[in-house]
Design a protein around this motif. Sequence first.
Motif, PDB file in Angstrom:
ATOM      1  N   PRO A   1       0.832  -1.214   0.000  1.00  0.00           N
ATOM      2  CA  PRO A   1       0.000   0.000   0.000  1.00  0.00           C
ATOM      3  C   PRO A   1       0.865   1.262   0.000  1.00  0.00           C
ATOM      4  N   ASN A   2       0.454   2.244  -0.744  1.00  0.00           N
ATOM      5  CA  ASN A   2       1.170   3.514  -0.858  1.00  0.00           C
ATOM      6  C   ASN A   2       0.290   4.656  -0.380  1.00  0.00           C
ATOM      7  N   ILE A   3      -0.238   4.532   0.801  1.00  0.00           N
ATOM      8  CA  ILE A   3      -1.161   5.520   1.329  1.00  0.00           C
ATOM      9  C   ILE A   3      -0.427   6.727   1.905  1.00  0.00           C
ATOM     10  N   ALA A   4       0.815   6.572   2.298  1.00  0.00           N
ATOM     11  CA  ALA A   4       1.538   7.643   2.973  1.00  0.00           C
ATOM     12  C   ALA A   4       1.683   8.884   2.104  1.00  0.00           C
ATOM     13  N   GLN A   5       1.863   8.709   0.823  1.00  0.00           N
ATOM     14  CA  GLN A   5       2.058   9.869  -0.046  1.00  0.00           C
ATOM     15  C   GLN A   5       0.830  10.768  -0.052  1.00  0.00           C
ATOM     16  N   CYS A   6      -0.352  10.197  -0.056  1.00  0.00           N
ATOM     17  CA  CYS A   6      -1.559  11.018  -0.082  1.00  0.00           C
ATOM     18  C   CYS A   6      -1.662  11.898   1.162  1.00  0.00           C
ATOM     19  N   SER A   7      -1.369  11.360   2.314  1.00  0.00           N
ATOM     20  CA  SER A   7      -1.456  12.165   3.530  1.00  0.00           C
ATOM     21  C   SER A   7      -0.344  13.212   3.573  1.00  0.00           C
ATOM     22  N   MET A   8       0.806  12.904   3.009  1.00  0.00           N
ATOM     23  CA  MET A   8       1.886  13.887   2.981  1.00  0.00           C
ATOM     24  C   MET A   8       1.514  15.059   2.070  1.00  0.00           C
ATOM     25  N   CYS A   9       0.956  14.746   0.920  1.00  0.00           N
ATOM     26  CA  CYS A   9       0.545  15.826   0.012  1.00  0.00           C
ATOM     27  C   CYS A   9      -0.558  16.671   0.640  1.00  0.00           C
ATOM     28  N   ARG A  10      -1.496  16.030   1.293  1.00  0.00           N
ATOM     29  CA  ARG A  10      -2.585  16.765   1.934  1.00  0.00           C
ATOM     30  C   ARG A  10      -2.048  17.671   3.033  1.00  0.00           C
ATOM     31  N   ALA A  11      -1.078  17.184   3.805  1.00  0.00           N
ATOM     32  CA  ALA A  11      -0.503  17.989   4.879  1.00  0.00           C
ATOM     33  C   ALA A  11       0.223  19.208   4.322  1.00  0.00           C
ATOM     34  N   VAL A  12       0.937  19.031   3.210  1.00  0.00           N
ATOM     35  CA  VAL A  12       1.655  20.162   2.604  1.00  0.00           C
ATOM     36  C   VAL A  12       0.664  21.209   2.124  1.00  0.00           C
ATOM     37  N   VAL A  13      -0.406  20.782   1.477  1.00  0.00           N
ATOM     38  CA  VAL A  13      -1.396  21.723   0.949  1.00  0.00           C
ATOM     39  C   VAL A  13      -2.135  22.420   2.078  1.00  0.00           C
ATOM     40  N   GLU A  14      -2.464  21.695   3.144  1.00  0.00           N
ATOM     41  CA  GLU A  14      -3.209  22.297   4.249  1.00  0.00           C
ATOM     42  C   GLU A  14      -2.362  23.297   5.026  1.00  0.00           C
ATOM     43  N   ASN A  15      -1.053  23.090   5.119  1.00  0.00           N
ATOM     44  CA  ASN A  15      -0.197  23.960   5.928  1.00  0.00           C
ATOM     45  C   ASN A  15       0.277  25.200   5.185  1.00  0.00           C
ATOM     46  N   ASN A  16       0.104  25.266   3.877  1.00  0.00           N
ATOM     47  CA  ASN A  16       0.550  26.424   3.108  1.00  0.00           C
ATOM     48  C   ASN A  16      -0.646  27.271   2.703  1.00  0.00           C
ATOM     49  N   ASP A  17      -0.488  28.590   2.868  1.00  0.00           N
ATOM     50  CA  ASP A  17      -1.551  29.515   2.489  1.00  0.00           C
ATOM     51  C   ASP A  17      -1.434  29.967   1.036  1.00  0.00           C
ATOM     52  N   SER A  18      -0.311  29.654   0.402  1.00  0.00           N
ATOM     53  CA  SER A  18      -0.115  30.111  -0.976  1.00  0.00           C
ATOM     54  C   SER A  18      -0.886  29.213  -1.951  1.00  0.00           C
ATOM     55  N   ASN A  19      -0.663  29.411  -3.218  1.00  0.00           N
ATOM     56  CA  ASN A  19      -1.382  28.708  -4.268  1.00  0.00           C
ATOM     57  C   ASN A  19      -0.659  27.409  -4.657  1.00  0.00           C
ATOM     58  N   ILE A  20      -0.144  26.687  -3.677  1.00  0.00           N
ATOM     59  CA  ILE A  20       0.617  25.465  -3.962  1.00  0.00           C
ATOM     60  C   ILE A  20      -0.298  24.319  -4.387  1.00  0.00           C
ATOM     61  N   GLY A  21      -1.547  24.364  -3.998  1.00  0.00           N
ATOM     62  CA  GLY A  21      -2.478  23.291  -4.353  1.00  0.00           C
ATOM     63  C   GLY A  21      -2.688  23.178  -5.844  1.00  0.00           C
ATOM     64  N   GLN A  22      -2.770  24.300  -6.549  1.00  0.00           N
ATOM     65  CA  GLN A  22      -2.956  24.280  -7.994  1.00  0.00           C
ATOM     66  C   GLN A  22      -1.734  23.677  -8.678  1.00  0.00           C
ATOM     67  N   GLY A  23      -0.547  24.035  -8.201  1.00  0.00           N
ATOM     68  CA  GLY A  23       0.670  23.458  -8.769  1.00  0.00           C
ATOM     69  C   GLY A  23       0.761  21.961  -8.513  1.00  0.00           C
ATOM     70  N   LEU A  24       0.328  21.540  -7.342  1.00  0.00           N
ATOM     71  CA  LEU A  24       0.323  20.114  -7.019  1.00  0.00           C
ATOM     72  C   LEU A  24      -0.649  19.361  -7.911  1.00  0.00           C
ATOM     73  N   ASN A  25      -1.825  19.924  -8.132  1.00  0.00           N
ATOM     74  CA  ASN A  25      -2.800  19.290  -9.023  1.00  0.00           C
ATOM     75  C   ASN A  25      -2.290  19.215 -10.458  1.00  0.00           C
ATOM     76  N   ASN A  26      -1.649  20.272 -10.938  1.00  0.00           N
ATOM     77  CA  ASN A  26      -1.093  20.250 -12.294  1.00  0.00           C
ATOM     78  C   ASN A  26      -0.001  19.195 -12.429  1.00  0.00           C
ATOM     79  N   GLY A  27       0.836  19.056 -11.405  1.00  0.00           N
ATOM     80  CA  GLY A  27       1.879  18.032 -11.426  1.00  0.00           C
ATOM     81  C   GLY A  27       1.306  16.627 -11.463  1.00  0.00           C
ATOM     82  N   ILE A  28       0.244  16.405 -10.707  1.00  0.00           N
ATOM     83  CA  ILE A  28      -0.404  15.091 -10.702  1.00  0.00           C
ATOM     84  C   ILE A  28      -0.992  14.790 -12.072  1.00  0.00           C
TER      85      ILE A  28
END
Length: 78
Positions: free
Chosen positions: A20-47
Amino acid sequence: MKKVILFTVLIVLALFWSEPNIAQCSMCRAVVENNDSNIGQGLNNGILYLMGFPYIMIMAVGILLFRKFSKDHKQAAA
C-alpha cells in the motif's frame, strides 16, 4: 499456450503482491493544508502531468504499431 498462462499468473501476482502507498496522499494533503499560498494548484497540475504522460506514450506506441501492421497487411495483400 504456456507463455499466456505464465503471463497471466505474473500479472495476477503483481496485482495482489503490491504494497500500500497511502503515505504519499497524507503527505501531500498535509503540505497543501499547511501552506496559504497557491501550492495546491501546482500540485494538481503536477499530478495531471504525471498521470497523462504514460497514456501519451502508450498511444504513440499504439499508433506506430497500427501503422506498421497496416503497411505489412497491405504489402501481403498486393
